[in-house]
Scaffold this motif. Sequence first.
Motif, PDB file in Angstrom:
ATOM      1  N   ARG A   1     -11.564 114.331 -83.223  1.00  0.00           N
ATOM      2  CA  ARG A   1     -12.452 115.493 -83.126  1.00  0.00           C
ATOM      3  C   ARG A   1     -12.950 115.915 -84.500  1.00  0.00           C
ATOM      4  O   ARG A   1     -14.135 116.202 -84.688  1.00  0.00           O
ATOM      5  CB  ARG A   1     -11.686 116.655 -82.469  1.00  0.00           C
ATOM      6  CG  ARG A   1     -12.502 117.919 -82.273  1.00  0.00           C
ATOM      7  CD  ARG A   1     -11.663 119.004 -81.648  1.00  0.00           C
ATOM      8  NE  ARG A   1     -10.389 119.168 -82.349  1.00  0.00           N
ATOM      9  CZ  ARG A   1      -9.701 120.312 -82.369  1.00  0.00           C
ATOM     10  NH1 ARG A   1     -10.143 121.359 -81.725  1.00  0.00           N
ATOM     11  NH2 ARG A   1      -8.563 120.387 -83.006  1.00  0.00           N
ATOM     12  N   ALA A   2     -12.041 115.940 -85.478  1.00  0.00           N
ATOM     13  CA  ALA A   2     -12.439 116.326 -86.835  1.00  0.00           C
ATOM     14  C   ALA A   2     -13.263 115.236 -87.501  1.00  0.00           C
ATOM     15  O   ALA A   2     -14.212 115.517 -88.242  1.00  0.00           O
ATOM     16  CB  ALA A   2     -11.197 116.630 -87.669  1.00  0.00           C
ATOM     17  N   GLY A   3     -12.908 113.974 -87.246  1.00  0.00           N
ATOM     18  CA  GLY A   3     -13.547 112.870 -87.954  1.00  0.00           C
ATOM     19  C   GLY A   3     -14.914 112.505 -87.434  1.00  0.00           C
ATOM     20  O   GLY A   3     -15.745 111.981 -88.188  1.00  0.00           O
ATOM     21  N   PHE A   4     -15.199 112.782 -86.151  1.00  0.00           N
ATOM     22  CA  PHE A   4     -16.477 112.368 -85.584  1.00  0.00           C
ATOM     23  C   PHE A   4     -17.645 113.039 -86.301  1.00  0.00           C
ATOM     24  O   PHE A   4     -18.578 112.377 -86.770  1.00  0.00           O
ATOM     25  CB  PHE A   4     -16.524 112.690 -84.081  1.00  0.00           C
ATOM     26  CG  PHE A   4     -17.845 112.381 -83.438  1.00  0.00           C
ATOM     27  CD1 PHE A   4     -18.195 111.059 -83.167  1.00  0.00           C
ATOM     28  CD2 PHE A   4     -18.737 113.394 -83.123  1.00  0.00           C
ATOM     29  CE1 PHE A   4     -19.423 110.762 -82.584  1.00  0.00           C
ATOM     30  CE2 PHE A   4     -19.965 113.101 -82.547  1.00  0.00           C
ATOM     31  CZ  PHE A   4     -20.302 111.784 -82.274  1.00  0.00           C
ATOM     32  N   LEU A   5     -17.597 114.366 -86.393  1.00  0.00           N
ATOM     33  CA  LEU A   5     -18.685 115.072 -87.058  1.00  0.00           C
ATOM     34  C   LEU A   5     -18.724 114.732 -88.545  1.00  0.00           C
ATOM     35  O   LEU A   5     -19.795 114.636 -89.153  1.00  0.00           O
ATOM     36  CB  LEU A   5     -18.544 116.581 -86.859  1.00  0.00           C
ATOM     37  CG  LEU A   5     -19.686 117.424 -87.436  1.00  0.00           C
ATOM     38  CD1 LEU A   5     -21.010 117.053 -86.780  1.00  0.00           C
ATOM     39  CD2 LEU A   5     -19.421 118.914 -87.255  1.00  0.00           C
ATOM     40  N   LEU A   6     -17.547 114.537 -89.129  1.00  0.00           N
ATOM     41  CA  LEU A   6     -17.501 114.190 -90.553  1.00  0.00           C
ATOM     42  C   LEU A   6     -18.148 112.826 -90.804  1.00  0.00           C
ATOM     43  O   LEU A   6     -18.791 112.614 -91.836  1.00  0.00           O
ATOM     44  CB  LEU A   6     -16.050 114.189 -91.045  1.00  0.00           C
ATOM     45  CG  LEU A   6     -15.836 114.307 -92.553  1.00  0.00           C
ATOM     46  CD1 LEU A   6     -16.561 115.510 -93.115  1.00  0.00           C
ATOM     47  CD2 LEU A   6     -14.348 114.398 -92.870  1.00  0.00           C
ATOM     48  N   ASN A   7     -17.994 111.898 -89.877  1.00  0.00           N
ATOM     49  CA  ASN A   7     -18.689 110.608 -89.977  1.00  0.00           C
ATOM     50  C   ASN A   7     -20.205 110.795 -89.967  1.00  0.00           C
ATOM     51  O   ASN A   7     -20.924 110.189 -90.767  1.00  0.00           O
ATOM     52  CB  ASN A   7     -18.283 109.698 -88.819  1.00  0.00           C
ATOM     53  CG  ASN A   7     -17.055 108.878 -89.141  1.00  0.00           C
ATOM     54  OD1 ASN A   7     -16.429 109.051 -90.180  1.00  0.00           O
ATOM     55  ND2 ASN A   7     -16.698 107.981 -88.245  1.00  0.00           N
ATOM     56  N   ILE A   8     -20.688 111.634 -89.053  1.00  0.00           N
ATOM     57  CA  ILE A   8     -22.123 111.900 -88.971  1.00  0.00           C
ATOM     58  C   ILE A   8     -22.618 112.562 -90.257  1.00  0.00           C
ATOM     59  O   ILE A   8     -23.656 112.173 -90.815  1.00  0.00           O
ATOM     60  CB  ILE A   8     -22.441 112.800 -87.758  1.00  0.00           C
ATOM     61  CG1 ILE A   8     -21.959 112.150 -86.457  1.00  0.00           C
ATOM     62  CG2 ILE A   8     -23.931 113.098 -87.688  1.00  0.00           C
ATOM     63  CD1 ILE A   8     -22.605 110.822 -86.153  1.00  0.00           C
ATOM     64  N   ILE A   9     -21.861 113.547 -90.748  1.00  0.00           N
ATOM     65  CA  ILE A   9     -22.236 114.222 -92.001  1.00  0.00           C
ATOM     66  C   ILE A   9     -22.279 113.209 -93.145  1.00  0.00           C
ATOM     67  O   ILE A   9     -23.202 113.208 -93.968  1.00  0.00           O
ATOM     68  CB  ILE A   9     -21.235 115.357 -92.317  1.00  0.00           C
ATOM     69  CG1 ILE A   9     -21.363 116.480 -91.290  1.00  0.00           C
ATOM     70  CG2 ILE A   9     -21.457 115.901 -93.730  1.00  0.00           C
ATOM     71  CD1 ILE A   9     -20.289 117.549 -91.408  1.00  0.00           C
ATOM     72  N   GLY A  10     -21.277 112.334 -93.185  1.00  0.00           N
ATOM     73  CA  GLY A  10     -21.219 111.331 -94.247  1.00  0.00           C
ATOM     74  C   GLY A  10     -22.420 110.405 -94.234  1.00  0.00           C
ATOM     75  O   GLY A  10     -23.014 110.122 -95.285  1.00  0.00           O
ATOM     76  N   VAL A  11     -22.810 109.933 -93.041  1.00  0.00           N
ATOM     77  CA  VAL A  11     -23.970 109.040 -92.928  1.00  0.00           C
ATOM     78  C   VAL A  11     -25.238 109.758 -93.383  1.00  0.00           C
ATOM     79  O   VAL A  11     -26.087 109.185 -94.087  1.00  0.00           O
ATOM     80  CB  VAL A  11     -24.108 108.527 -91.481  1.00  0.00           C
ATOM     81  CG1 VAL A  11     -25.446 107.826 -91.276  1.00  0.00           C
ATOM     82  CG2 VAL A  11     -22.965 107.582 -91.141  1.00  0.00           C
TER      83      VAL A  11
END
Length: 588
Positions: free
Chosen positions: A534-544
């Motif tokens: 849950r925490a990592g999904f949005l962080l992946n999108i932000i990172g991209v």
Amino acid sequence: MATCWQGLWAYRFYLIVFFLPIFLLPLPILVPYKEAYCAFAIILMALFWCTEALPLAVTALFPIILFPMMGIMDASEVCIEYFRDTNILFIGGLLVAIAVEHWNLHKRIALRVLLIIGVRPALLILGFMLVTAFLSMWISNTATTAMMVPIAHAVLEQLHSSRASKDVEEGSSNPTFELQEPSPQKEETKLDNGQAHPVPPGRDHQNQEQLRFTQGMSLCVCYSASIGGIATLTGTTPNLVLQSQINSLFPQNANVVNFASWFSFAFPTMVILLLLAWLWLQVLFLGFNIRKNFGFGEQAKRQQRAAFQVIQTEHKLLGPMTFAEKAVTFLFVTLVLLWFTREPGFFLGWGNLAFANARGNSMVSDGTVAIFISTIMFIVPSKIPGLTQNPEKPGKLKAPPALLSWKTVNQKMPWNIVFLLGGGSALAKGSEQSGLSEWLGDKLTPLQHVPAPAIAFILCLLVATFTECTSNVATTTLFLPILASMAQAICLHPLYVMLPCTLSASLAFMLPVATPPNAIVFSFGGLKVSDMARAGFLLNIIGVLIITLAINSWSFPIFSLHTFPSWAQSNTTAHCLPSPGNPTTPSP
């Protein structure tokens, strides 16, 4: 039947190693060309890397066997790829990192920064993220996480025990704080005698708050370790894989990817991503209560004093800086300065002035500097020079040990990564020599009509997804040669797609198995896979999104991405024409 399936599962790696090459054999048999032979080797290695049927380093040695037998490259040419300058840079950088870790200098830096920043909840998370990211720029992500997680949990324990002691003073229950998540439906706890005792609603809510804070603190450490590694060329292995692939595929590139150019591009990216990750973790685990997050109120101040005392005590236990720590600090700072000023590009560095070749380029590389400084560490004593008594042999004099010993290096050096880097270089060179790169490039020419920013964004998403299930080193090793061929085919600067995809390989935030820092944090408890996802999904999108912003803005002047470089031209790209969808044009 169940026993049969259990037996197959137990022997799954043996079965994969035996049957997979047989399953892929029709490719080189039916298509008897070098391109198909190289494709067979790449697909076989990719599947072995994905399944980890063999150790990653062992799979990386396959080109030494397959390429000469298939007539793709001579064995002597393949073997050279396993000890290129990039591997030397990796070894030299790790030797210095091992010295920093061996003398506990990284722990002193971490505790000192935490003492400066303070222990208010939001600032405590920020402090741990800044420290972890900084250390991860220079030493391995795994070592940084392994050191920072116990410190974080010690501070958390003190924070929660301080709150619990206040509950005792007020007469409320004081169960020991545990890292396991309590069930939200649980309305009562069992005492030792089996009697039910209702849990006060406030106490259950307090436990939930403590659990969320613990989860946020744990994730902030592993996430910032992965984010910090992208800032420097030696911070994480995919960065070195990129440099190795560029030097292997484009030997005339004039050292376009060096320590200074990489730092100029990646460091701002790291800072922005780190701050956004901090805001996201704060919102997810601390909520929107600014007054509470920044520790206003008498109770919060009492907890902060208790946690601050833990950090202060740990720092005092280290004692004053020893001669060894001061020497390592001096050599470490010297190394960084030499890296930055060797051949920065925007002014003449000491490499251009003192050790220039006929074309004016530095003959000294970043690897030369790293090996030079690490060699000094084997010479400089760890104590102020002087003779002391040998406790093992009374009456005998003994000199102090050096800052580094080979025994220490041999215990802590991840030699398998050296083979992985070499295997990646060998694959890239084999793709070029066999003609597979040219074939792939021809097949990808329709992408010329797709806007370049869209290509970069889609590729970043693909790599970020792939790296959740596969080693980031294997991911970059497999993708970068293909991306280089694609860029050449559509007359796009190779770094325009290779740089963002390399950074995206470090965006492994969703799964515990994605990267060692995630696994370390998960092993401490308090987290479920769903929490991390849950925490990592949005962080992946932000990172991209941040990486896409970086490659379309400040990276252009650093790497001259607005032109198609002469060093990337081949027979198929000698007459590249500008494309309205792409930001690059052929250089004169």
